[in-house]
Design a protein around this motif. Structure first.
Motif, mmCIF file in Angstrom:
data_model
loop_
_atom_site.group_PDB
_atom_site.id
_atom_site.type_symbol
_atom_site.label_atom_id
_atom_site.label_comp_id
_atom_site.label_asym_id
_atom_site.label_seq_id
_atom_site.Cartn_x
_atom_site.Cartn_y
_atom_site.Cartn_z
ATOM 1 N N ASP A 1 -43.147 -38.294 -3.895
ATOM 2 C CA ASP A 1 -43.111 -37.148 -4.795
ATOM 3 C C ASP A 1 -42.600 -37.621 -6.158
ATOM 4 O O ASP A 1 -41.493 -38.156 -6.254
ATOM 5 C CB ASP A 1 -42.184 -36.070 -4.226
ATOM 6 C CG ASP A 1 -42.292 -34.756 -4.975
ATOM 7 O OD1 ASP A 1 -42.771 -34.768 -6.121
ATOM 8 O OD2 ASP A 1 -41.895 -33.713 -4.416
ATOM 9 N N PRO A 2 -43.363 -37.448 -7.230
ATOM 10 C CA PRO A 2 -42.898 -37.932 -8.540
ATOM 11 C C PRO A 2 -41.637 -37.235 -9.020
ATOM 12 O O PRO A 2 -40.926 -37.779 -9.868
ATOM 13 C CB PRO A 2 -44.098 -37.651 -9.464
ATOM 14 C CG PRO A 2 -44.893 -36.603 -8.769
ATOM 15 C CD PRO A 2 -44.701 -36.832 -7.305
ATOM 16 N N ASP A 3 -41.349 -36.061 -8.493
ATOM 17 C CA ASP A 3 -40.127 -35.374 -8.901
ATOM 18 C C ASP A 3 -38.875 -36.075 -8.404
ATOM 19 O O ASP A 3 -37.780 -35.821 -8.910
ATOM 20 C CB ASP A 3 -40.142 -33.932 -8.382
ATOM 21 C CG ASP A 3 -41.219 -33.099 -9.045
ATOM 22 O OD1 ASP A 3 -41.651 -33.489 -10.156
ATOM 23 O OD2 ASP A 3 -41.648 -32.088 -8.462
ATOM 24 N N ARG A 4 -39.015 -36.932 -7.396
ATOM 25 C CA ARG A 4 -37.853 -37.667 -6.875
ATOM 26 C C ARG A 4 -37.645 -38.996 -7.588
ATOM 27 O O ARG A 4 -36.726 -39.746 -7.246
ATOM 28 C CB ARG A 4 -38.019 -37.926 -5.378
ATOM 29 C CG ARG A 4 -38.097 -36.665 -4.537
ATOM 30 C CD ARG A 4 -37.979 -37.032 -3.083
ATOM 31 N NE ARG A 4 -38.431 -35.961 -2.206
ATOM 32 C CZ ARG A 4 -38.506 -36.061 -0.888
ATOM 33 N NH1 ARG A 4 -38.162 -37.196 -0.303
ATOM 34 N NH2 ARG A 4 -38.925 -35.052 -0.157
ATOM 35 N N ARG A 5 -38.507 -39.327 -8.521
ATOM 36 C CA ARG A 5 -38.388 -40.590 -9.245
ATOM 37 C C ARG A 5 -37.122 -40.579 -10.090
ATOM 38 O O ARG A 5 -36.839 -39.615 -10.813
ATOM 39 C CB ARG A 5 -39.608 -40.786 -10.144
ATOM 40 C CG ARG A 5 -39.540 -42.034 -11.023
ATOM 41 C CD ARG A 5 -39.645 -43.306 -10.203
ATOM 42 N NE ARG A 5 -39.444 -44.492 -11.026
ATOM 43 C CZ ARG A 5 -40.420 -45.122 -11.688
ATOM 44 N NH1 ARG A 5 -41.659 -44.680 -11.627
ATOM 45 N NH2 ARG A 5 -40.162 -46.191 -12.404
ATOM 46 N N ARG A 6 -36.376 -41.656 -9.988
ATOM 47 C CA ARG A 6 -35.165 -41.785 -10.795
ATOM 48 C C ARG A 6 -35.534 -42.025 -12.253
ATOM 49 O O ARG A 6 -36.677 -42.321 -12.587
ATOM 50 C CB ARG A 6 -34.283 -42.923 -10.280
ATOM 51 C CG ARG A 6 -33.729 -42.671 -8.883
ATOM 52 C CD ARG A 6 -32.736 -43.746 -8.517
ATOM 53 N NE ARG A 6 -32.231 -43.554 -7.173
ATOM 54 C CZ ARG A 6 -31.189 -42.783 -6.867
ATOM 55 N NH1 ARG A 6 -30.542 -42.160 -7.851
ATOM 56 N NH2 ARG A 6 -30.787 -42.654 -5.630
ATOM 57 N N HIS B 1 -42.429 -35.707 2.520
ATOM 58 C CA HIS B 1 -41.429 -34.638 2.444
ATOM 59 C C HIS B 1 -40.201 -34.964 3.285
ATOM 60 O O HIS B 1 -39.107 -35.120 2.756
ATOM 61 C CB HIS B 1 -42.053 -33.318 2.883
ATOM 62 C CG HIS B 1 -41.193 -32.120 2.618
ATOM 63 N ND1 HIS B 1 -40.479 -31.955 1.445
ATOM 64 C CD2 HIS B 1 -40.909 -31.021 3.376
ATOM 65 C CE1 HIS B 1 -39.805 -30.814 1.476
ATOM 66 N NE2 HIS B 1 -40.043 -30.243 2.634
ATOM 67 N N TYR C 1 -47.845 -35.600 -0.355
ATOM 68 C CA TYR C 1 -46.506 -36.042 -0.733
ATOM 69 C C TYR C 1 -45.652 -36.218 0.522
ATOM 70 O O TYR C 1 -45.699 -35.401 1.443
ATOM 71 C CB TYR C 1 -45.833 -35.027 -1.651
ATOM 72 C CG TYR C 1 -46.393 -34.978 -3.051
ATOM 73 C CD1 TYR C 1 -46.700 -36.134 -3.747
ATOM 74 C CD2 TYR C 1 -46.609 -33.754 -3.689
ATOM 75 C CE1 TYR C 1 -47.212 -36.098 -5.032
ATOM 76 C CE2 TYR C 1 -47.116 -33.695 -4.976
ATOM 77 C CZ TYR C 1 -47.419 -34.870 -5.639
ATOM 78 O OH TYR C 1 -47.924 -34.826 -6.904
ATOM 79 N N GLU D 1 -35.203 -34.720 1.317
ATOM 80 C CA GLU D 1 -35.126 -34.691 -0.137
ATOM 81 C C GLU D 1 -33.705 -34.551 -0.642
ATOM 82 O O GLU D 1 -33.393 -34.940 -1.768
ATOM 83 C CB GLU D 1 -35.982 -33.538 -0.675
ATOM 84 C CG GLU D 1 -35.451 -32.152 -0.362
ATOM 85 C CD GLU D 1 -35.798 -31.675 1.032
ATOM 86 O OE1 GLU D 1 -35.580 -30.492 1.331
ATOM 87 O OE2 GLU D 1 -36.303 -32.485 1.852
ATOM 88 N N TYR E 1 -36.785 -44.209 -5.766
ATOM 89 C CA TYR E 1 -36.905 -42.770 -5.561
ATOM 90 C C TYR E 1 -35.657 -42.258 -4.855
ATOM 91 O O TYR E 1 -35.084 -42.917 -3.988
ATOM 92 C CB TYR E 1 -38.148 -42.443 -4.722
ATOM 93 C CG TYR E 1 -39.444 -42.754 -5.426
ATOM 94 C CD1 TYR E 1 -40.049 -41.817 -6.250
ATOM 95 C CD2 TYR E 1 -40.055 -43.995 -5.287
ATOM 96 C CE1 TYR E 1 -41.249 -42.103 -6.907
ATOM 97 C CE2 TYR E 1 -41.237 -44.294 -5.940
ATOM 98 C CZ TYR E 1 -41.825 -43.345 -6.746
ATOM 99 O OH TYR E 1 -42.990 -43.631 -7.400
#
Length: 824
Positions: A779-784, A422, A420, A478, A453
């Motif tokens: 990182d998929p957690d940062r996907r809007r 970072h 990922y 991030e 993202y």
């Protein structure tokens, strides 16, 4: 000295058509602007000696365009019986051996290798069927949209026949009523034509964002409307060629939209495309068949039954052929010019151009497709960063790029093949060298990314002695937290700003506070000092205490350069509400007041220089991350060239100090004549200056000046590091030169040293070193959020309030003087 009649006779003689043809019109591609290595054209109708002189004038003004081209419209000479050939011949003759296919596009390289002469269908039909004596403006694009030449011109150009190119006599209708789902992934815009003819200087302003441009290597849409709403191209022609199927589909769709009719797709594969009118058999016979020519790799119109003979049975504000593929091709130049352009602006431009109003979501999808075509895929851009790091370090040795990744876990196991993204910190050798000659302060700030993202771009900004801002370091993280700020500030201190006694101006973010107070990072006094942005302090103050007057008093106290003036404003604030003073006293005075900063601020009380860079980078914040980091290199290279030339030109004229300092000194000299100076020592260093006329809203009346220690009771001398008005009066009294009391950062030689080290032209990506590490993915957690409009994460305060004295601008065109409702 050639006359118009001489030109007509010369053309007919060289073509061998004397007595058989006569020239009805000449058209000349007139260059209107040349930018770097591209030239843009307009069209001029030549019908008199005066028009011919304009053409010769253009030849002298634009020597870069080596090969002029004339297009001639020839018609048959009327016979004695009054009859004539019904065909009108359009001949494209060039003054040299080089010619290009003419299409509606944006710009071309000035020098282009010769290609075989092929008449453009758009230009040819305009000459045949255009009304009046004028032809709209057009541009040239090599190898873009080729068509069959008119009768009598280039008969052998398209003569190669392929076995599978034979058109059957009939085509059976065995398909449904659905429109073909295949859409063109074309990076081009609709063609544009106008009718005005202006002198060259009228078009010298390059409004790329509003031009309906194409992209080099791609053709422009067929049959789009011009500025007057008329058709740029009337009908297809048998033999008309396209570079690929995407271009052909875009042309058919654009034609259907312009005509306001619907059509069905009968057949669509990798070899042929057949479409017919939705009213086929009910009074309309419109049908088109396009086939792939294997030998040339081009798509060609093999059969065409047109034009439409049907009428629309219903009126709609939308058209199903106006899909997001067509819209993407049209809005491409606007997105390329400004990636932050709003969907509303694109929607209104699309509606004005095509005459139909698509949905908001369709335009949003078209913009995302345009960004992906221009700047690359969002996900793949993260994997381009490791190669960019290697490429920029090869291009400019000494470049610092630190990439941090985090492991990818699949089912509890670490996937070694992927990682990922970072964080990333980067800076360039010219920025590192430039900071040594800038003011000993740095402003830091963060700005959010607005792409697919999320993330934050951290920036460190310096300023030279001529008040020019200069980004010196960047980081992609991030978000704003203690860890990300520590990552950024530690590398900033190590690689860019190792100087002792440095001042850091920032907001009151807790992450910055934690990073600067770390014991092993080198940001604690006396190695470095911290100062707050007064705008952020005032914004926090306004959250507790309402009213602009109280906030203004706090700002005035912060800007006070002497303790006496500070007490003056603070006492007024205390009289308003003692709780306001108690709130301000909880913050150390050295962090937010100017009279306690010991001259480290150089007059900078805010992080406005960072905010200025945020606005400059606003366009790239909408781009994929690889395009963002590449844009910083290109924009800094342009900044160094421009500012370096300015400083070098000022040095060449014999100037000693920067223009900013000269203006300040001139302003101080105007008021220095109203003072009475008294000397108090033999060394000409200690004076008192009495003001005969108060020079400001707050005046002490009499000031003590020490030239030896470079101080004055007004505070300006020690705060700004150049003589104030009182010090200038003392220098004039003692016949001393004031130049010896100016900080070296204001010398023009220091300003030139900031930009003396330039950037190296980037090495093409094909020559970058290979990267053999794990694939870097977002990182998929940062996907809007996948659906709906992205929610703004900015907490709006009174800092975001518009200046009441600033003129209001239109929401659509951003021009003052009118509103969106009456926008022209």
């Amino acid at each position: 000295m050639t006359s118009y009649d001489d030109l007509v006779r010369s053309v007919l003689m060289k073509l061998g058509l004397e007595g058989a043809k006569r020239v009805k019109k000449f058209f000349y591609r007139i260059p209107v602007t040349i930018l770097h290595d591209t030239v843009k054209y307009d069209c001029l109708t030549i019908g008199s000696d005066e028009d011919l002189q304009v053409m010769f004038l253009c030849r002298r003004q634009f020597p870069e365009v080596r090969t002029p081209e004339l297009h001639a419209k020839l018609i048959d000479v009327v016979s004695s019986s009054g009859g004539s050939n019904r065909n009108t011949t359009n001949v494209a003759t060039a003054a040299g051996s080089s010619s290009r296919a003419a299409v509606a596009s944006s710009s071309v390289p000035v020098y282009e290798p010769a290609v075989q002469l092929v008449a453009s269908p758009s230009f040819a039909v305009d000459l045949n069927d255009g009304v009046g004596d004028e032809v709209g403006s057009f541009d040239i694009l090599p190898n873009a949209l080729e068509g069959v030449p008119p009768v009598g011109v280039g008969d052998g150009v398209l003569g190669d026949a392929d076995e599978d190119d034979v058109e059957p006599d009939t085509i059976e209708d065995d398909s449904g009523d659905e429109v073909g789902a295949t859409g063109p992934a074309l990076a081009g815009g609709g063609s544009s034509s106008g009718t005005q003819q202006y002198p060259p200087h009228f078009s010298s302003l390059d409004l790329d964002a509003m031009r309906h441009e194409g992209v080099l290597g791609h053709a422009v849409g067929f049959g789009a409307r011009d500025a007057e709403g008329t058709a740029g191209l009337t009908e297809f022609q048998v033999g008309q060629q396209f570079q690929d199927k995407d271009e052909a589909l875009l042309s058919v769709k654009s034609y259907s939209i312009r005509r306001g009719v619907q059509y069905k797709v009968l057949e669509s594969d990798h070899r042929r495309y057949v479409g017919k009118c939705s009213e086929f058999g009910n009074g309309c016979t419109w049908l088109i068949r396009l086939s792939l020519r294997k030998r040339k790799g081009l798509w060609e119109v093999k059969r065409y039954n047109g034009p439409h003979t049907c009428l629309a049975t219903s009126i709609s504000s939308d058209h199903r052929s106006l899909d997001y593929y067509v819209i993407s091709a049209f809005i491409m130049p606007m997105v390329r010019a400004d990636a932050s352009v709003s969907i509303k602006v694109l929607l209104n431009a699309t509606a004005a151009h095509f005459g139909f109003r698509p949905t908001y979501r369709r335009v949003w999808m078209a913009k995302q497709k345009a960004i992906a075509l221009i700047y690359g895929d969002w996900d793949e851009s993260y994997n381009d960063i490791p190669r960019w790091v290697l490429g920029v370090q090869l291009t400019m040795p000494g470049s610092v790029a630190v990439l941090r990744t985090s492991p990818v876990r699949v089912g509890g196991q670490v996937d070694e093949s992927q990682a990922y993204f970072h964080r990333l910190f980067w800076t360039f050798p010219p920025c590192i060298e430039a900071f040594r000659h800038c003011k000993p302060l740095v402003s830091i700030d963060g700005t959010h990314l607005y792409g697919k993202y999320g993330g934050t771009l951290l920036i460190a900004i310096a300023q030279d002695g001529n008040s020019n801002i200069l980004p010196v370091a960047f980081a992609l993280v991030e978000g704003e937290n203690a860890e990300s700020w520590t990552f950024f500030l530690s590398h900033l201190r190590e690689h860019v700003t190792p100087q002792p006694g440095l001042l850091v101006i920032s907001d009151r973010h807790n992450g910055i506070k934690a990073a600067l107070e770390a014991l092993d990072e080198g940001w604690l006094p006396p190695s470095a000092y911290r100062a707050f942005c007064i705008r952020h302090v005032a914004a926090n103050f306004a959250l507790t205490f309402k009213g602009k007057d109280a906030r203004r008093l706090l700002v005035n106290a912060a800007y006070a350069k002497t303790e006496v003036e500070f007490d003056y404003w603070f006492d007024i604030l205390r009289s308003e509400d003692p709780a306001m003073c108690d709130w301000a006293n909880r913050i150390d005075y050295s962090l937010w007041t100017q009279h306690r900063d010991e001259g480290r601020r150089f007059g900078h009380m805010t992080t406005n220089i960072s905010e200025c860079v945020n606005s400059i980078l606003k366009g790239v914040r909408n781009l994929p991350v690889s395009s963002l980091v590449k844009a910083t290199y290109c924009r800094l290279a342009e900044l160094f060239v421009r500012k370096g030339r300015e400083a070098e030109a000022q040095m060449g004229t014999g100037q000693q100090f920067s223009q900013h300092l000269v203006k300040c000194i001139e302003a101080n000299l105007k008021t220095a004549r109203c003072f009475t100076v008294t000397l108090y020592d033999r060394d000409n260093s200690k004076f008192t200056v009495a003001e005969t006329t108060p020079t400001g809203s707050f005046s002490l009346g009499t000031y003590r000046v020490s030239l030896a220690s470079r101080t004055c009771d007004c505070g300006y001398f020690q705060a700004l590091h150049f003589p104030c008005q009182h010090a200038l009066a003392c220098c004039a009294y003692s016949r001393l030169t004031w130049t010896s009391y100016v900080h070296s950062v204001y010398q023009i030689s220091s300003v030139f040293s900031v930009y003396q080290m330039g950037f190296t032209p980037p090495i093409p990506e094909g020559f970058w070193p290979p990267y053999d590490g794990p694939t870097v993915i977002p990182d998929p957690d940062r996907r809007r959020a996948r659906e709906g409009r992205p929610r703004s994460t900015r907490i709006r305060t009174n800092m975001d309030e518009a200046d009441p004295n600033r003129p209001k601008r239109c929401d659509l065109c951003r021009q003052p003087g009118h509103t969106r409702r009456c926008c022209p």
